[in-house]
Design a protein around this motif. Structure first.
Motif, PDB file in Angstrom:
ATOM      1  N   ASN B  85       0.866  -1.075   0.410  1.00 55.21           N
ATOM      2  CA  ASN B  85      -0.517  -0.094   0.012  1.00 55.21           C
ATOM      3  C   ASN B  85       0.472   0.988  -0.459  1.00 55.21           C
ATOM      4  O   ASN B  85       0.110   2.171  -0.397  1.00 55.21           O
ATOM      5  CB  ASN B  85      -0.742   0.108   1.275  1.00 55.21           C
ATOM      6  N   ARG B  88       2.071   1.960  -2.824  1.00 54.17           N
ATOM      7  CA  ARG B  88       1.050   2.638  -4.704  1.00 54.17           C
ATOM      8  C   ARG B  88       1.973   4.267  -3.887  1.00 54.17           C
ATOM      9  O   ARG B  88       1.057   5.265  -4.875  1.00 54.17           O
ATOM     10  CB  ARG B  88       0.104   1.248  -4.327  1.00 54.17           C
ATOM     11  N   ARG B  94       0.289   6.432 -12.226  1.00 57.79           N
ATOM     12  CA  ARG B  94      -0.872   5.906 -12.156  1.00 57.79           C
ATOM     13  C   ARG B  94      -1.788   5.161 -12.430  1.00 57.79           C
ATOM     14  O   ARG B  94      -1.146   5.130 -14.223  1.00 57.79           O
ATOM     15  CB  ARG B  94      -1.477   7.547 -11.165  1.00 57.79           C
ATOM     16  N   GLY B  95      -2.479   4.225 -12.717  1.00 54.39           N
ATOM     17  CA  GLY B  95      -3.433   3.538 -13.890  1.00 54.39           C
ATOM     18  C   GLY B  95      -3.131   2.550 -13.668  1.00 54.39           C
ATOM     19  O   GLY B  95      -4.737   1.663 -14.150  1.00 54.39           O
ATOM     20  N   ARG B  96      -2.087   2.279 -13.649  1.00 55.60           N
ATOM     21  CA  ARG B  96      -1.646   0.510 -14.278  1.00 55.60           C
ATOM     22  C   ARG B  96      -2.165  -0.548 -13.232  1.00 55.60           C
ATOM     23  O   ARG B  96      -3.324  -1.151 -13.271  1.00 55.60           O
ATOM     24  CB  ARG B  96      -0.208   0.272 -13.594  1.00 55.60           C
ATOM     25  N   ARG B  97      -1.414  -0.173 -11.908  1.00 55.86           N
ATOM     26  CA  ARG B  97      -2.481  -1.219 -10.848  1.00 55.86           C
ATOM     27  C   ARG B  97      -2.463   0.275  -9.549  1.00 55.86           C
ATOM     28  O   ARG B  97      -1.847   0.822  -9.426  1.00 55.86           O
ATOM     29  CB  ARG B  97      -1.903  -2.283 -10.668  1.00 55.86           C
ATOM     30  N   SER B  98      -3.564  -0.306  -8.583  1.00 52.89           N
ATOM     31  CA  SER B  98      -3.765   0.644  -7.587  1.00 52.89           C
ATOM     32  C   SER B  98      -4.959  -0.166  -7.122  1.00 52.89           C
ATOM     33  O   SER B  98      -6.184   0.747  -7.557  1.00 52.89           O
ATOM     34  CB  SER B  98      -3.180   1.774  -7.789  1.00 52.89           C
TER      35      SER B  98
END
Lengths: 252, 98
Positions: B85, B88, B94-98
């Motif tokens: 966490n 991240r 951003r936007g790839r995974r999270s």
């Protein structure tokens, strides 16, 4: 009311007491519920009254309603993208409810319903369930690939999947704890310094009154800071909701 | 309102020239960026992942009667999720995974 005897009662302000007499006691209607209704009423009044005249050159209320609307609109459109417009009513209601809860709590004698983890956690769980349902509805079974990054070795699956799952499940917890902790900490500090004012002020003559101005000055600064926190935490809650919705809509 | 004379555009350009508008396109713009804000967020992320991990482990143990093994396992998984966490939180992609 601040200092009973020599002790500082900093947590008493968070106690729930039934209001509205016998009826309120019978159904467990506390001041927390009362302030929630008040917040909803004030938001509705602001939006309905403020926008009632539909002036081209907005008055004060209309300007306030419009800037709140545009603020959230920009945030939702910026974070989620164009598909996010349908989530605007949800994020806007959430933002205004939390913002008014935080701000109402700063008024003297008022109760802050966002200072209860039960309330913030309920809000966060609503967000969590909505986000999960949106992701499931839009991507179906592909939603579950969310917990396993593409290209990772299959042998690591028993390690990655539980960790990703916990990370996903921890979202409502961190979302609710952040708001709750900020509100509690702020109100405890306000109460403690207010108690200092009374305790020092009632001590001894002129020296006591002079000494009491120090915590009073701290409290003045704290109120300003708490106003900032009230806005910021409502904003953080709303923007994190938008970010989660973005993830649900776009998945990867 | 329609832009009859491109006022909004000219205002935007002027503001950018004066450095009043921060360049947009920033990922999680607006989230608290001060040392206290970041620190508090990171702390909350770690603790909440740990709490969820511990809770899952404890409940599974109580259900299956395997105390304390699953608890220990999910404690470790929770710590890892907490670190994830925080990672991240600072991950610029951003936007790839999270």
């Amino acid at each position: 009311m601040a200092a009973e005897g020599k002790s500082i009662d900093a947590l008493g302000q968070f106690e729930l007491t039934p209001v509205l007499g016998a009826v309120g006691k019978a159904v467990g209607f506390s001041q927390s519920n009362l302030y929630m209704l008040l917040a909803v009423g004030l938001i509705s009044a602001l939006m309905i009254w403020g926008m009632g005249r539909r002036a081209v050159v907005p008055g004060r209320l209309q300007a306030m309603a419009e800037s709140a609307y545009e603020f959230v609109q920009d945030m939702v459109a910026g974070q989620i993208g164009d598909e996010g417009r349908r989530f605007f009513p949800f994020v806007f209601s959430l933002f205004m409810f939390i913002l008014f809860g935080n701000l109402l709590g700063l008024l003297p004698y008022a109760f802050t319903f966002t200072s209860h983890i039960a309330v913030t956690f309920a809000l966060a769980v609503v967000v969590f369930i909505l986000v999960t349902l949106v992701a499931l509805a839009m991507h179906g079974m592909r939603f579950f690939t969310y917990f396993f990054p593409e290209g990772a070795p299959k042998a690591l699956a028993p390690l990655i999947i539980p960790i990703e799952l916990i990370s996903y499940l921890s979202r409502p917890v961190s979302l609710s704890v952040r708001l709750f902790a900020n509100m509690v900490a702020g109100h405890v500090m306000l109460k403690v310094f207010a108690s200092f004012v009374v305790m020092i002020g009632s001590a001894a003559g002129l020296l006591g009154i002079l000494g009491a101005t120090l915590p009073l000055a701290v409290n003045v600064a704290l109120i300003g800071f708490e106003l900032l926190v009230a806005f910021l935490q409502a904003y953080v809650f709303a923007i994190l909701t938008s970010i989660y919705l973005h993830d649900a809509v776009h998945l990867h | 309102m329609d832009e009859r004379d491109g006022f909004e555009r000219r205002l935007r350009e002027a503001r950018t020239r004066q450095g009043l508008d921060k360049p947009t396109g920033n990922d999680r713009a607006g989230l608290p960026t001060g040392p206290w804000g970041i620190g508090f967020r990171a702390g909350v992320e770690v603790v909440s992942a740990l709490v969820v991990g511990i809770l899952i482990g404890y409940l599974l143990d109580r259900w299956l009667g395997t105390w304390p093994w699953l608890f220990l396992l999910f404690f470790l998984a929770g710590s890892a999720a907490g670190v994830l966490n925080v990672y991240r939180l600072f991950d610029p992609r951003r936007g790839r995974r999270s």
